[in-house]
Each structure stands twice: as C-alpha cells, then as structure tokens.
Design a protein around this motif. Structure first.
Motif, PDB file in Angstrom:
ATOM      1  N   ARG A  53       0.802  -1.227   0.000  1.00  0.00           N
ATOM      2  CA  ARG A  53       0.000   0.000   0.000  1.00  0.00           C
ATOM      3  C   ARG A  53       0.837   1.280   0.000  1.00  0.00           C
ATOM      4  NH1 ARG A  53      -3.033   2.816  -2.045  1.00  0.00           N
ATOM      5  NH2 ARG A  53      -4.607   4.017  -1.013  1.00  0.00           N
ATOM      6  N   PRO A  54       1.943   1.364   0.753  1.00  0.00           N
ATOM      7  CA  PRO A  54       2.740   2.600   0.724  1.00  0.00           C
ATOM      8  C   PRO A  54       3.345   2.914  -0.647  1.00  0.00           C
ATOM      9  CG  PRO A  54       3.345   1.252   2.612  1.00  0.00           C
ATOM     10  CD  PRO A  54       2.432   0.430   1.767  1.00  0.00           C
ATOM     11  N   PHE A  55       3.430   1.921  -1.510  1.00  0.00           N
ATOM     12  CA  PHE A  55       4.040   2.110  -2.820  1.00  0.00           C
ATOM     13  C   PHE A  55       3.020   2.392  -3.919  1.00  0.00           C
ATOM     14  CE2 PHE A  55       6.601  -0.852  -0.314  1.00  0.00           C
ATOM     15  CZ  PHE A  55       7.760  -0.106  -0.203  1.00  0.00           C
ATOM     16  N   VAL A  56       1.735   2.390  -3.562  1.00  0.00           N
ATOM     17  CA  VAL A  56       0.671   2.608  -4.538  1.00  0.00           C
ATOM     18  C   VAL A  56       0.097   4.004  -4.310  1.00  0.00           C
ATOM     19  CG1 VAL A  56      -1.575   1.824  -5.367  1.00  0.00           C
ATOM     20  CG2 VAL A  56       0.101   0.156  -4.571  1.00  0.00           C
ATOM     21  N   HIS A  60      -7.134   3.953  -7.813  1.00  0.00           N
ATOM     22  CA  HIS A  60      -7.669   2.639  -8.162  1.00  0.00           C
ATOM     23  C   HIS A  60      -6.505   1.693  -8.422  1.00  0.00           C
ATOM     24  CE1 HIS A  60     -11.748   4.130  -8.498  1.00  0.00           C
ATOM     25  NE2 HIS A  60     -11.248   5.177  -9.124  1.00  0.00           N
ATOM     26  N   LEU A  61      -6.726   0.431  -8.112  1.00  0.00           N
ATOM     27  CA  LEU A  61      -5.690  -0.576  -8.275  1.00  0.00           C
ATOM     28  C   LEU A  61      -6.272  -1.753  -9.041  1.00  0.00           C
ATOM     29  CD1 LEU A  61      -2.834  -1.607  -7.505  1.00  0.00           C
ATOM     30  CD2 LEU A  61      -3.873  -2.540  -5.425  1.00  0.00           C
ATOM     31  N   LEU A  62      -5.599  -2.165 -10.089  1.00  0.00           N
ATOM     32  CA  LEU A  62      -6.017  -3.323 -10.867  1.00  0.00           C
ATOM     33  C   LEU A  62      -5.173  -4.507 -10.415  1.00  0.00           C
ATOM     34  CD1 LEU A  62      -7.615  -4.562 -13.229  1.00  0.00           C
ATOM     35  CD2 LEU A  62      -5.713  -3.905 -14.692  1.00  0.00           C
ATOM     36  N   ILE A  63      -5.844  -5.574 -10.019  1.00  0.00           N
ATOM     37  CA  ILE A  63      -5.149  -6.758  -9.534  1.00  0.00           C
ATOM     38  C   ILE A  63      -5.387  -7.892 -10.513  1.00  0.00           C
ATOM     39  CG2 ILE A  63      -5.043  -8.475  -7.687  1.00  0.00           C
ATOM     40  CD1 ILE A  63      -5.859  -6.218  -5.770  1.00  0.00           C
ATOM     41  N   ALA A  64      -4.313  -8.541 -10.938  1.00  0.00           N
ATOM     42  CA  ALA A  64      -4.399  -9.722 -11.791  1.00  0.00           C
ATOM     43  C   ALA A  64      -4.042 -10.927 -10.929  1.00  0.00           C
ATOM     44  CB  ALA A  64      -3.441  -9.593 -12.971  1.00  0.00           C
ATOM     45  N   PRO A  73     -12.245 -12.565  -2.969  1.00  0.00           N
ATOM     46  CA  PRO A  73     -13.002 -11.352  -3.289  1.00  0.00           C
ATOM     47  C   PRO A  73     -12.240 -10.107  -2.803  1.00  0.00           C
ATOM     48  CG  PRO A  73     -13.915 -12.388  -1.340  1.00  0.00           C
ATOM     49  CD  PRO A  73     -12.790 -13.263  -1.812  1.00  0.00           C
ATOM     50  N   PHE A  74     -11.302  -9.630  -3.597  1.00  0.00           N
ATOM     51  CA  PHE A  74     -10.461  -8.498  -3.198  1.00  0.00           C
ATOM     52  C   PHE A  74     -11.299  -7.284  -2.807  1.00  0.00           C
ATOM     53  CE2 PHE A  74      -7.250 -10.977  -5.357  1.00  0.00           C
ATOM     54  CZ  PHE A  74      -6.108 -10.715  -4.617  1.00  0.00           C
ATOM     55  N   HIS A  75     -12.425  -7.090  -3.462  1.00  0.00           N
ATOM     56  CA  HIS A  75     -13.278  -5.935  -3.163  1.00  0.00           C
ATOM     57  C   HIS A  75     -13.856  -6.001  -1.747  1.00  0.00           C
ATOM     58  CE1 HIS A  75     -15.933  -9.100  -4.572  1.00  0.00           C
ATOM     59  NE2 HIS A  75     -16.895  -8.513  -3.893  1.00  0.00           N
ATOM     60  N   ALA A  76     -13.839  -7.165  -1.143  1.00  0.00           N
ATOM     61  CA  ALA A  76     -14.411  -7.324   0.198  1.00  0.00           C
ATOM     62  C   ALA A  76     -13.371  -7.232   1.315  1.00  0.00           C
ATOM     63  CB  ALA A  76     -15.133  -8.668   0.294  1.00  0.00           C
ATOM     64  N   LEU A  77     -12.089  -7.154   0.970  1.00  0.00           N
ATOM     65  CA  LEU A  77     -11.060  -7.068   1.998  1.00  0.00           C
ATOM     66  C   LEU A  77     -11.261  -5.795   2.813  1.00  0.00           C
ATOM     67  CD1 LEU A  77      -7.872  -8.247   0.077  1.00  0.00           C
ATOM     68  CD2 LEU A  77      -9.496  -9.594   1.414  1.00  0.00           C
ATOM     69  N   LEU A  78     -10.969  -5.894   4.087  1.00  0.00           N
ATOM     70  CA  LEU A  78     -11.178  -4.753   4.990  1.00  0.00           C
ATOM     71  C   LEU A  78      -9.851  -4.132   5.386  1.00  0.00           C
ATOM     72  CD1 LEU A  78     -13.881  -6.348   7.316  1.00  0.00           C
ATOM     73  CD2 LEU A  78     -14.241  -4.666   5.508  1.00  0.00           C
ATOM     74  N   SER A  79      -9.658  -2.882   5.013  1.00  0.00           N
ATOM     75  CA  SER A  79      -8.437  -2.162   5.378  1.00  0.00           C
ATOM     76  C   SER A  79      -8.594  -1.571   6.778  1.00  0.00           C
ATOM     77  CB  SER A  79      -8.149  -1.054   4.376  1.00  0.00           C
ATOM     78  OG  SER A  79      -9.117  -0.037   4.484  1.00  0.00           O
ATOM     79  N   GLU A  80      -7.540  -0.963   7.274  1.00  0.00           N
ATOM     80  CA  GLU A  80      -7.575  -0.365   8.606  1.00  0.00           C
ATOM     81  C   GLU A  80      -8.669   0.691   8.736  1.00  0.00           C
ATOM     82  OE1 GLU A  80      -4.748  -0.507   6.779  1.00  0.00           O
ATOM     83  OE2 GLU A  80      -3.554  -1.981   7.862  1.00  0.00           O
ATOM     84  N   ARG A  81      -8.933   1.415   7.679  1.00  0.00           N
ATOM     85  CA  ARG A  81      -9.945   2.477   7.765  1.00  0.00           C
ATOM     86  C   ARG A  81     -11.367   1.904   7.786  1.00  0.00           C
ATOM     87  NH1 ARG A  81      -8.117   3.814   2.100  1.00  0.00           N
ATOM     88  NH2 ARG A  81      -9.516   2.584   0.837  1.00  0.00           N
TER      89      ARG A  81
END
Length: 83
Positions: A53-56, A60-64, A73-81
């Motif tokens: 994350r610090p390098f992005v 928006h981020l495209l993940i392959a 389900p990357f869209h469902a991951l929960l970040s610190e916020r």
C-alpha cells in the motif's frame, strides 16, 4: 505474504463463507458470526495489500490474481480504515 500463509487464510475465509451458504440453504443450521468473516478479511488485507500500500499512489488498483488468489473477493477485503 508467504504463499502458504495466503492460501491458509483464503481457505479459512472460504470455510466461513460456506457456513453462511449452508445456513441459508439448510434451515436450522447456525450462521457464522459476521465477526469471524471480517476477521479473515482483515487478515487477508494485512497479508496481501498492506505491505504494498505505501508504494501505490493511484486511487484505483487493478489486480491480476494468480493461482489461489482467483477465488479471493479483493473488493471485500477490509483495510484499517474499515475497522
């Protein structure tokens, strides 16, 4: 994240999600607590996204995905916020 750790976390998430599915299709089965699913989604975020994350700098981020990541389900991951 190491591949074995990531695969283990994905399997744990799949187990929790399958418990939801079973509870929906089979009356009388208890559904897992949302907290269990959220705990796995936070752990996957910490292992897979947080280290880069610090390098992005893009909004928006495209993940392959590759290998076991195809089912995640990357869209469902929960970040610190999201906590």
């Amino acid at each position: 994240a190491s591949a074995p750790r990531g695969v283990s976390l994905i399997r744990l998430l799949q187990l929790q999600l399958s418990r939801f599915q079973s509870a929906c299709t089979q009356p009388g089965l208890p559904a897992p607590a949302n907290a269990d699913v959220e705990r796995h989604l936070r752990a996957l975020y910490r292992e897979l996204i947080a280290p880069v994350r610090p390098f992005v700098s893009a909004r928006h981020l495209l993940i392959a995905p590759h290998g076991p990541l195809h089912v995640l389900p990357f869209h469902a991951l929960l970040s610190e916020r999201d906590w």
